[in-house]
Write a protein that holds these residues in place. Sequence first.
Motif, PDB file in Angstrom:
ATOM      1  N   VAL A  21       0.849  -1.197   0.000  1.00  0.00           N
ATOM      2  CA  VAL A  21       0.000   0.000   0.000  1.00  0.00           C
ATOM      3  C   VAL A  21       0.886   1.249   0.000  1.00  0.00           C
ATOM      4  N   PRO A  22       0.714   2.144  -0.979  1.00  0.00           N
ATOM      5  CA  PRO A  22       1.586   3.321  -1.047  1.00  0.00           C
ATOM      6  C   PRO A  22       1.403   4.324   0.082  1.00  0.00           C
ATOM      7  N   GLY A  23       0.282   4.361   0.763  1.00  0.00           N
ATOM      8  CA  GLY A  23       0.041   5.351   1.800  1.00  0.00           C
ATOM      9  C   GLY A  23       0.483   4.931   3.193  1.00  0.00           C
ATOM     10  N   ILE A  24       1.127   3.781   3.321  1.00  0.00           N
ATOM     11  CA  ILE A  24       1.583   3.296   4.618  1.00  0.00           C
ATOM     12  C   ILE A  24       3.102   3.160   4.565  1.00  0.00           C
ATOM     13  N   ALA A  25       3.763   3.711   5.580  1.00  0.00           N
ATOM     14  CA  ALA A  25       5.232   3.665   5.618  1.00  0.00           C
ATOM     15  C   ALA A  25       5.712   3.527   7.055  1.00  0.00           C
ATOM     16  N   PRO A  26       6.878   2.902   7.256  1.00  0.00           N
ATOM     17  CA  PRO A  26       7.444   2.847   8.611  1.00  0.00           C
ATOM     18  C   PRO A  26       7.779   4.251   9.088  1.00  0.00           C
ATOM     19  N   PHE A  27       7.644   4.473  10.380  1.00  0.00           N
ATOM     20  CA  PHE A  27       7.848   5.806  10.938  1.00  0.00           C
ATOM     21  C   PHE A  27       8.638   5.694  12.223  1.00  0.00           C
ATOM     22  N   GLY A  28       9.572   6.598  12.416  1.00  0.00           N
ATOM     23  CA  GLY A  28      10.315   6.649  13.663  1.00  0.00           C
ATOM     24  C   GLY A  28      11.773   6.297  13.486  1.00  0.00           C
ATOM     25  N   PRO A  29      12.546   6.481  14.542  1.00  0.00           N
ATOM     26  CA  PRO A  29      13.986   6.256  14.457  1.00  0.00           C
ATOM     27  C   PRO A  29      14.391   4.784  14.490  1.00  0.00           C
ATOM     28  N   ALA A  30      13.493   3.911  14.861  1.00  0.00           N
ATOM     29  CA  ALA A  30      13.830   2.489  14.998  1.00  0.00           C
ATOM     30  C   ALA A  30      13.880   1.816  13.628  1.00  0.00           C
ATOM     31  N   ASP A  31      14.458   0.634  13.616  1.00  0.00           N
ATOM     32  CA  ASP A  31      14.497  -0.192  12.427  1.00  0.00           C
ATOM     33  C   ASP A  31      13.057  -0.476  11.968  1.00  0.00           C
ATOM     34  N   PRO A  32      12.806  -0.535  10.645  1.00  0.00           N
ATOM     35  CA  PRO A  32      11.425  -0.797  10.198  1.00  0.00           C
ATOM     36  C   PRO A  32      10.813  -2.060  10.777  1.00  0.00           C
ATOM     37  N   TRP A  33      11.596  -3.125  10.936  1.00  0.00           N
ATOM     38  CA  TRP A  33      11.034  -4.357  11.489  1.00  0.00           C
ATOM     39  C   TRP A  33      10.605  -4.184  12.936  1.00  0.00           C
ATOM     40  N   LEU A  34      11.317  -3.345  13.656  1.00  0.00           N
ATOM     41  CA  LEU A  34      10.913  -3.053  15.028  1.00  0.00           C
ATOM     42  C   LEU A  34       9.616  -2.238  15.037  1.00  0.00           C
ATOM     43  N   SER A  35       9.489  -1.327  14.070  1.00  0.00           N
ATOM     44  CA  SER A  35       8.242  -0.563  13.942  1.00  0.00           C
ATOM     45  C   SER A  35       7.067  -1.485  13.651  1.00  0.00           C
ATOM     46  N   VAL A  86       3.050   4.970  17.653  1.00  0.00           N
ATOM     47  CA  VAL A  86       3.865   6.171  17.411  1.00  0.00           C
ATOM     48  C   VAL A  86       3.889   7.065  18.645  1.00  0.00           C
ATOM     49  N   ASN A  87       2.763   7.250  19.297  1.00  0.00           N
ATOM     50  CA  ASN A  87       2.700   8.181  20.418  1.00  0.00           C
ATOM     51  C   ASN A  87       3.232   7.608  21.731  1.00  0.00           C
ATOM     52  N   LEU A  88       3.165   6.306  21.922  1.00  0.00           N
ATOM     53  CA  LEU A  88       3.655   5.727  23.170  1.00  0.00           C
ATOM     54  C   LEU A  88       5.097   5.237  23.073  1.00  0.00           C
ATOM     55  N   LEU A  89       5.474   4.703  21.922  1.00  0.00           N
ATOM     56  CA  LEU A  89       6.816   4.130  21.780  1.00  0.00           C
ATOM     57  C   LEU A  89       7.712   4.919  20.827  1.00  0.00           C
ATOM     58  N   GLY A  90       7.148   5.864  20.082  1.00  0.00           N
ATOM     59  CA  GLY A  90       7.938   6.696  19.187  1.00  0.00           C
ATOM     60  C   GLY A  90       8.267   6.065  17.857  1.00  0.00           C
ATOM     61  N   SER A  91       7.762   4.889  17.589  1.00  0.00           N
ATOM     62  CA  SER A  91       8.048   4.219  16.335  1.00  0.00           C
ATOM     63  C   SER A  91       6.837   3.385  15.937  1.00  0.00           C
ATOM     64  N   GLY A  92       6.558   3.337  14.663  1.00  0.00           N
ATOM     65  CA  GLY A  92       5.401   2.584  14.182  1.00  0.00           C
ATOM     66  C   GLY A  92       5.263   2.744  12.692  1.00  0.00           C
ATOM     67  N   ILE A  93       4.037   2.885  12.237  1.00  0.00           N
ATOM     68  CA  ILE A  93       3.784   3.136  10.820  1.00  0.00           C
ATOM     69  C   ILE A  93       2.948   4.403  10.708  1.00  0.00           C
ATOM     70  N   SER A  94       3.167   5.117   9.606  1.00  0.00           N
ATOM     71  CA  SER A  94       2.329   6.287   9.342  1.00  0.00           C
ATOM     72  C   SER A  94       1.348   5.906   8.245  1.00  0.00           C
ATOM     73  N   ILE A  95       0.102   6.291   8.437  1.00  0.00           N
ATOM     74  CA  ILE A  95      -0.963   5.996   7.480  1.00  0.00           C
ATOM     75  C   ILE A  95      -1.468   7.324   6.956  1.00  0.00           C
ATOM     76  N   ALA A 100      -5.837   4.402   2.583  1.00  0.00           N
ATOM     77  CA  ALA A 100      -4.654   3.583   2.854  1.00  0.00           C
ATOM     78  C   ALA A 100      -4.919   2.652   4.036  1.00  0.00           C
ATOM     79  N   ALA A 101      -5.611   3.154   5.051  1.00  0.00           N
ATOM     80  CA  ALA A 101      -5.942   2.311   6.203  1.00  0.00           C
ATOM     81  C   ALA A 101      -6.887   1.177   5.793  1.00  0.00           C
ATOM     82  N   LEU A 102      -7.841   1.469   4.919  1.00  0.00           N
ATOM     83  CA  LEU A 102      -8.776   0.449   4.457  1.00  0.00           C
ATOM     84  C   LEU A 102      -8.045  -0.636   3.674  1.00  0.00           C
ATOM     85  N   MET A 103      -7.206  -0.232   2.731  1.00  0.00           N
ATOM     86  CA  MET A 103      -6.445  -1.213   1.956  1.00  0.00           C
ATOM     87  C   MET A 103      -5.481  -1.981   2.850  1.00  0.00           C
TER      88      MET A 103
END
Length: 121
Positions: A21-35, A86-95, A100-103
């Motif tokens: 899905v193009p509208g979803i991406a890893p977010f934050g300073p951590a490794d993407p797999w950790l996100s 994102v708000n509790l751990l500082g890393s996650g995905i951005s939608i 994008a959330a539906l897909m």
Amino acid sequence: MRFFLNWLLTAIAIAIATFIVPGIAPFGPADPWLSFAFVGLFLGLVNSLVKPLITVISLPLTCLTVGLFQLVVNSFMLELASWLSVNLLGSGISISGFGAALMGSIIVSIMCTILGVATSD
């Protein structure tokens, strides 16, 4: 042990959805797999604690739409898990939006089903 397997499968499904899905991406300073692992953890918690309540509240609308409204509920659960991560751990995905959330929620559901069947006893 089953919890960790479900968590791993959900994280893999989220990673696959992120790459598709193009509208979803890893977010934050951590490794993407950790996100992906963080979002998978929160998605499991949200699906077990919040989703049953939302499902009961939205039951009339779900019946009216012959079950299709559950896709919207799943999308909101993915958005909530992403926001919490994102708000509790500082890393996650951005939608980027609801589409994008539906897909993403459709792909995560399909991939979790496929991966769950592949690893079932």
